[in-house]
Motif scaffolding. Structure first.
Motif, PDB file in Angstrom:
ATOM      1  N   ASN A 252       0.819  -1.226   0.000  1.00  0.00           N
ATOM      2  CA  ASN A 252       0.000   0.000   0.000  1.00  0.00           C
ATOM      3  C   ASN A 252       0.851   1.275   0.000  1.00  0.00           C
ATOM      4  N   LYS A 253       1.790   1.315  -0.954  1.00  0.00           N
ATOM      5  CA  LYS A 253       2.649   2.494  -1.049  1.00  0.00           C
ATOM      6  C   LYS A 253       2.766   2.934  -2.511  1.00  0.00           C
ATOM      7  N   LEU A 254       2.561   4.208  -2.736  1.00  0.00           N
ATOM      8  CA  LEU A 254       2.783   4.833  -4.032  1.00  0.00           C
ATOM      9  C   LEU A 254       4.033   5.692  -3.950  1.00  0.00           C
ATOM     10  N   VAL A 255       4.820   5.694  -5.023  1.00  0.00           N
ATOM     11  CA  VAL A 255       6.037   6.494  -5.071  1.00  0.00           C
ATOM     12  C   VAL A 255       5.835   7.583  -6.121  1.00  0.00           C
ATOM     13  N   LEU A 256       5.901   8.845  -5.689  1.00  0.00           N
ATOM     14  CA  LEU A 256       5.658   9.988  -6.556  1.00  0.00           C
ATOM     15  C   LEU A 256       6.949  10.781  -6.729  1.00  0.00           C
ATOM     16  N   ASN A 257       7.348  11.011  -7.986  1.00  0.00           N
ATOM     17  CA  ASN A 257       8.521  11.835  -8.261  1.00  0.00           C
ATOM     18  C   ASN A 257       8.150  13.300  -8.056  1.00  0.00           C
TER      19      ASN A 257
ATOM     20  N   ASN B 163      17.320  19.476   0.498  1.00  0.00           N
ATOM     21  CA  ASN B 163      17.813  19.797  -0.842  1.00  0.00           C
ATOM     22  C   ASN B 163      17.940  18.568  -1.736  1.00  0.00           C
ATOM     23  N   ARG B 164      17.958  17.387  -1.125  1.00  0.00           N
ATOM     24  CA  ARG B 164      18.147  16.155  -1.899  1.00  0.00           C
ATOM     25  C   ARG B 164      16.847  15.389  -2.091  1.00  0.00           C
ATOM     26  N   PHE B 165      15.726  15.914  -1.603  1.00  0.00           N
ATOM     27  CA  PHE B 165      14.460  15.189  -1.750  1.00  0.00           C
ATOM     28  C   PHE B 165      14.051  15.134  -3.221  1.00  0.00           C
ATOM     29  N   ARG B 166      13.755  13.934  -3.701  1.00  0.00           N
ATOM     30  CA  ARG B 166      13.332  13.752  -5.090  1.00  0.00           C
ATOM     31  C   ARG B 166      12.039  12.954  -5.219  1.00  0.00           C
ATOM     32  N   VAL B 167      11.688  12.180  -4.184  1.00  0.00           N
ATOM     33  CA  VAL B 167      10.494  11.339  -4.269  1.00  0.00           C
ATOM     34  C   VAL B 167       9.680  11.440  -2.981  1.00  0.00           C
ATOM     35  N   ALA B 168       8.401  11.146  -3.122  1.00  0.00           N
ATOM     36  CA  ALA B 168       7.511  11.093  -1.964  1.00  0.00           C
ATOM     37  C   ALA B 168       6.908   9.702  -1.881  1.00  0.00           C
ATOM     38  N   THR B 169       6.886   9.158  -0.679  1.00  0.00           N
ATOM     39  CA  THR B 169       6.207   7.888  -0.433  1.00  0.00           C
ATOM     40  C   THR B 169       4.834   8.186   0.149  1.00  0.00           C
ATOM     41  N   ILE B 170       3.811   7.685  -0.521  1.00  0.00           N
ATOM     42  CA  ILE B 170       2.434   7.910  -0.070  1.00  0.00           C
ATOM     43  C   ILE B 170       1.885   6.585   0.429  1.00  0.00           C
ATOM     44  N   THR B 171       1.678   6.485   1.730  1.00  0.00           N
ATOM     45  CA  THR B 171       1.152   5.267   2.346  1.00  0.00           C
ATOM     46  C   THR B 171      -0.351   5.424   2.536  1.00  0.00           C
ATOM     47  N   TYR B 172      -1.090   4.419   2.096  1.00  0.00           N
ATOM     48  CA  TYR B 172      -2.552   4.549   2.140  1.00  0.00           C
ATOM     49  C   TYR B 172      -3.174   3.282   2.731  1.00  0.00           C
ATOM     50  N   ALA B 173      -4.391   3.436   3.227  1.00  0.00           N
ATOM     51  CA  ALA B 173      -5.148   2.325   3.813  1.00  0.00           C
ATOM     52  C   ALA B 173      -6.419   2.149   2.994  1.00  0.00           C
ATOM     53  N   SER B 174      -6.326   1.332   1.954  1.00  0.00           N
ATOM     54  CA  SER B 174      -7.480   1.129   1.090  1.00  0.00           C
ATOM     55  C   SER B 174      -7.225  -0.072   0.208  1.00  0.00           C
ATOM     56  N   ASN B 175      -8.307  -0.767  -0.135  1.00  0.00           N
ATOM     57  CA  ASN B 175      -8.191  -1.863  -1.096  1.00  0.00           C
ATOM     58  C   ASN B 175      -8.436  -1.380  -2.519  1.00  0.00           C
ATOM     59  N   ASN B 176      -8.810  -0.107  -2.647  1.00  0.00           N
ATOM     60  CA  ASN B 176      -9.085   0.462  -3.964  1.00  0.00           C
ATOM     61  C   ASN B 176      -7.863   1.264  -4.411  1.00  0.00           C
ATOM     62  N   ASP B 177      -6.838   0.549  -4.889  1.00  0.00           N
ATOM     63  CA  ASP B 177      -5.592   1.206  -5.284  1.00  0.00           C
ATOM     64  C   ASP B 177      -5.835   2.246  -6.372  1.00  0.00           C
ATOM     65  N   LYS B 178      -6.717   1.902  -7.309  1.00  0.00           N
ATOM     66  CA  LYS B 178      -6.970   2.796  -8.440  1.00  0.00           C
ATOM     67  C   LYS B 178      -7.537   4.129  -7.976  1.00  0.00           C
ATOM     68  N   ALA B 179      -8.463   4.103  -7.029  1.00  0.00           N
ATOM     69  CA  ALA B 179      -9.089   5.338  -6.545  1.00  0.00           C
ATOM     70  C   ALA B 179      -8.061   6.236  -5.854  1.00  0.00           C
ATOM     71  N   VAL B 180      -7.176   5.619  -5.055  1.00  0.00           N
ATOM     72  CA  VAL B 180      -6.141   6.400  -4.373  1.00  0.00           C
ATOM     73  C   VAL B 180      -5.200   7.032  -5.393  1.00  0.00           C
ATOM     74  N   ARG B 181      -4.813   6.252  -6.381  1.00  0.00           N
ATOM     75  CA  ARG B 181      -3.908   6.778  -7.402  1.00  0.00           C
ATOM     76  C   ARG B 181      -4.546   7.944  -8.151  1.00  0.00           C
ATOM     77  N   GLU B 182      -5.795   7.808  -8.499  1.00  0.00           N
ATOM     78  CA  GLU B 182      -6.486   8.888  -9.214  1.00  0.00           C
ATOM     79  C   GLU B 182      -6.565  10.147  -8.345  1.00  0.00           C
ATOM     80  N   ALA B 183      -6.766   9.972  -7.037  1.00  0.00           N
ATOM     81  CA  ALA B 183      -6.821  11.126  -6.135  1.00  0.00           C
ATOM     82  C   ALA B 183      -5.467  11.823  -6.052  1.00  0.00           C
ATOM     83  N   VAL B 184      -4.398  11.032  -6.008  1.00  0.00           N
ATOM     84  CA  VAL B 184      -3.041  11.600  -5.968  1.00  0.00           C
ATOM     85  C   VAL B 184      -2.756  12.367  -7.257  1.00  0.00           C
ATOM     86  N   GLU B 185      -3.122  11.777  -8.394  1.00  0.00           N
ATOM     87  CA  GLU B 185      -2.894  12.446  -9.680  1.00  0.00           C
ATOM     88  C   GLU B 185      -3.683  13.764  -9.762  1.00  0.00           C
ATOM     89  N   LYS B 186      -4.889  13.775  -9.210  1.00  0.00           N
ATOM     90  CA  LYS B 186      -5.701  14.992  -9.227  1.00  0.00           C
ATOM     91  C   LYS B 186      -5.032  16.095  -8.407  1.00  0.00           C
TER      92      LYS B 186
END
Length: 834
Positions: free
Chosen positions: A485-490, A653-676
């Motif tokens: 349950n982790k998304l990695v965002l650049n 100064n060296r941060f390049r990525v974000a780890t987004i930890t979520y609690a859901s079985n609907n991975d697609k919905a979380v991803r769409e919310a992050v993209e929005k």
């Protein structure tokens, strides 16, 4: 005459449909496996050989050898090295060029697209003679910031290829967008090249010299250095000159002199190695110099190519053994036919040709069936290999000739025994005996071949089991953190909007935590510098070369990493954030060590490290860092590599990525919310988001593909072997029909007959196990040596026993069913058998 041979061959094929079907299907499976693997080998071989003067092009790779620590290997080199080496060897090197790749955002008509740009020096086309479809090298790649795109890229952005003069905006270089006019269009490169070119930019050396650790460095390895050797110069010659330069005239040698006696008797090449590799070897051999660092494209592996080439030959060998076994077995039943042919005037040569034609016809039919199988299996094959292999027989004359050669070799080889042996039978002796002939030598040959083919099948079965268990072992190891349950965002493009981005992401109901970092597991870059523990009491200072990462607040909490001593970075402690050197004030900040770093820096225990001061020139400034916590060793990179001693800082100064930890079985919905959220905060930049588990799984893509293919081909090998065994059992039962009838008349039960026939074929299978076990164990022990974390070698014992029992059980089922069918026949039918 030839048409008569074909007619007789066809009649013999349909006269014995069981034996013909077993022969054809078994050989078709073998040929299909061979063709599929051959297509893979062809796609992996010959990379970059199509380029002009490819035999004279080499690339320089780097290795840092550190005693007591895993060596750092990479296919890259330091930015200052290429010009120095080129100038030192003008008699050996004709030209050199540095190349690097940038993942950036391309803007067109107000939209942003994620893309990759290759940046090359002025001599790029003197090394790589790539064709252009629009423009010319002299005019299109003549000055800094000239932009060339490939046909595919031009169509993707503009819908056409004639795009000279059109503009694209790179966002960003040195913190600002750069608008570039397209000056030429490259022809799309073939698939068999290690280069990955979408867009090529003429390097502005002055612009990129401002980038830390890129061009003006002797230690940071971030560029790819290529050289074109002069005519007649041998690789060994330039490698020897390179080693001399390193040890005597390079800045590395000068540093060693300045260090005085610290180096002792060690040479520079004992610590720093620069190695040339020919262009044509890069795809299959660069992994030996790459460590865990990637190349422009996915690296190949010569060991995998060799292994599957061997598997292809073994499966084809098993199929050929079946073919020969059944051919020699049936040939003995045709002794009277041969005798009658000779009585009617046929010569020995004509009889021999008849048998050879029949064998070639069977192989040809098998080949046709195999070609159909290849077409059906190819989509699944590509999916497993993650490739786009095509099979166009008539556009590949070499492949067509190779398959024709296989048909002739297999056909002539399988037909050679009946052709050479049966054709010399004397008609009088055979007709007088009024029976078929089967020489004892033929029977022994068939037994030996059965042993051989089952030994190969059992060895493949053992190998498949070991590969599967090792792959599962790697996939299921405790990595020291949770990855579900982790998304990695650049977030590189977010820049000044990172805080706003984080607060909006945390506002998504399903999101449990958002943490920034320089990288996440599987994005393991080599970031190394020296860290010194000052002297204490009467002890000398301890200096160690350690890997470092930058982790933001909450990173370890999100990954469920618990400290074994001290604490983690906390927003309540403002001193945790790294602040660089300012004037006379040293840089400062808090650090967290992993357990291996604790040992490397000479601490007695994790607890004793808490509060200690560690000095370093991290980020180019002298800093004093305070140890606030110690965590267990965690696997940031694949378990194919050792754990490295590492230090974790908090440097925004060296941060390049974000780890987004979520609690859901609907991975697609979380991803769409992050993209929005991303589109709202950074509207002009494309979103780059991936699932962490997918990133981790990709580390083992090659091993997973190898395991799946091994399993498939091992099953095919066993199927082919069983087909042959079934055919031989049917043949043996047919030859012993009268014997079986007499035994039943004398009171034998069906079970007695079955045991008799089953035992006949159990012996060679048991012998095959004795041969296969030591060979397979030796091969698998050698294969396992490449993994620092591997399965218990004692597991090979139950694996071998299980493979042996399975092979015997398969043999019993294969032979037993046929034996039971024959044994149940009425004795009167058997006694009337002719």
């Amino acid at each position: 005459m030839f048409s008569n041979y074909i007619l007789i061959a066809w009649r013999n094929i349909i006269k014995k449909p069981l034996f013909s079907a077993i022969n054809i299907i078994g050989l078709a499976i073998g040929l299909m496996s061979c063709i599929l693997i051959m297509l893979f080998v062809r796609s992996e071989s010959g990379y970059d050989a199509w380029m002009t003067d490819s035999s004279r092009v080499v690339r320089m790779h780097t290795a840092y050898i550190n005693p007591g620590r895993s060596s750092f290997l990479t296919v890259r080199s330091a930015g200052m090295v290429m010009p120095a080496v080129r100038d030192f060897m003008p008699n050996e090197i004709e030209v050199g060029a540095r190349i690097f790749s940038m993942n950036t955002t391309i803007r067109k008509d107000g939209e942003g697209f994620e893309d990759s740009v290759l940046v090359g020096e002025e001599y790029f086309f003197d090394i790589f003679d790539l064709p252009l479809v629009h423009g010319s090298i002299e005019q299109s790649f003549a000055k800094p910031n000239d932009l060339l795109v490939t046909e595919e890229t031009a169509i993707r952005y503009f819908g056409r290829t004639d795009v000279i003069g059109e503009t694209l905006t790179l966002c960003c270089v040195a913190g600002r967008p750069i608008e570039l006019a397209i000056s030429g269009v490259l022809k799309d490169l073939p698939e068999n090249t290690h280069l990955d070119i979408s867009m090529l930019v003429y390097m502005d050396v002055q612009l990129f010299s401002t980038f830390d650790g890129l061009l003006n460095t002797w230690n940071s390895v971030n560029v790819y250095s290529y050289f074109k050797l002069r005519e007649g110069v041998q690789l060994e010659q330039v490698q020897a000159r390179l080693n001399y330069w390193l040890n005597n005239e390079s800045p590395y040698a000068q540093n060693a002199k300045d260090m005085g006696g610290v180096m002792g008797d060690r040479k520079v090449t004992d610590s720093v190695q620069l190695r040339f590799m020919p262009l044509e070897d890069l795809h299959l051999h660069a992994y030996k110099h790459a460590g865990n660092m990637g190349d422009f494209t996915e690296l190949g592996n010569d060991r995998m190519v060799f292994t599957f080439s061997l598997v292809a030959m073994l499966i084809l060998l098993i199929a050929c053994v079946n073919f020969m076994n059944l051919s020699t077995a049936r040939a003995g039943l045709r002794a009277r036919e041969v005798a009658m042919r000779k009585v009617l005037g046929a010569s020995r040569g004509q009889v021999a040709v008849q048998f050879l034609v029949e064998a070639v016809c069977l192989v040809f039919i098998s080949l046709l069936l195999a070609l159909v199988g290849v077409e059906v299996a190819l989509p699944f094959y590509n999916q497993v290999l993650d490739k786009s292999i095509t099979f166009d027989l008539f556009s590949s004359p070499d492949l067509l000739l190779l398959l024709a050669g296989i048909v002739l070799v297999v056909g002539l080889g399988a037909g050679s025994y009946p052709a050479l042996v049966l054709s010399r039978y004397m008609p009088g002796r055979v007709l007088k005996a009024s029976k078929s002939s089967d020489a004892g030598g033929s029977s022994k040959l068939r037994s030996a071949l059965v042993v051989g083919q089952f030994a190969i099948s059992i060895a493949l079965l053992i190998s498949t089991s070991v590969v599967y268990l090792q792959t599962q072992h790697a996939n299921n190891m405790d990595l020291g953190y949770t990855s579900d349950n982790k998304l990695v965002l650049n977030i590189s493009a977010a820049r000044d909007n990172r805080d706003a981005l984080k607060s909006q992401l945390e506002a998504i109901p399903e999101v449990k935590g958002v943490s920034f970092s320089s990288e996440v597991p599987s994005q393991d870059n080599e970031n190394n510098t020296n860290f010194t523990r000052p002297g204490y009491d009467d002890n000398e200072p301890v200096t160690a070369l350690l890997n470092y990462y930058s982790m933001g607040y909450g990173f370890f909490d999100d990954y469920n990493v618990t400290p074994i001593a001290g604490r983690l970075f906390n927003e309540a402690n403002s001193g945790d954030v790294f602040i660089g050197e300012e004037g006379d004030t040293m840089g400062k900040g808090s650090i967290v060590l992993n357990r291996s770093a604790v040992t490397k820096l000479g601490f007695d225990s994790p607890e004793s490290a808490i509060g200690a001061a560690i000095q370093s020139s991290y980020a180019g400034s002298m800093s004093e860092l305070t140890v606030v916590g110690v965590i267990p060793d965690i696997y940031f990179r694949s378990v194919k590599f050792d754990i490295r001693p590492s230090i974790y800082l908090l440097d925004p100064n060296r941060f390049r990525v974000a780890t987004i930890t979520y609690a859901s079985n609907n991975d697609k919905a979380v991803r769409e919310a992050v993209e929005k959220v991303w589109r709202g905060v950074v509207p002009l930049e494309p979103v780059n988001i991936r699932y962490l588990n997918d990133m981790l799984e990709r580390q083992y893509q090659q091993e997973n593909a190898q395991m799946k293919l091994f399993s498939a081909f091992a099953v095919l090998a066993i199927v082919v072997a069983c087909l042959g065994l079934y055919g031989l059992a049917a043949f043996s039962a047919e030859r012993r029909t009268k014997e079986i009838g007499i035994r039943k008349v004398m009171g034998a039960e069906v079970s007695d007959i079955v045991k008799l026939l089953v035992w006949q074929f159990t012996q060679p299978v048991a012998l095959a196990n004795v041969i296969a076990w030591p060979v397979a164990v030796w091969l698998m022990l050698s294969w396992l040596q490449q993994f620092p974390y591997r399965i218990d070698i004692f597991l090979l014992i139950p694996i071998c026993i299980g493979a042996g029992l399975m092979s015997v059980l398969i043999a019993w089922l294969t032979v037993g069913g046929n034996a039971a069918r024959v044994a149940r026949c009425a004795p009167i039918s058997a006694l009337r058998h002719e």
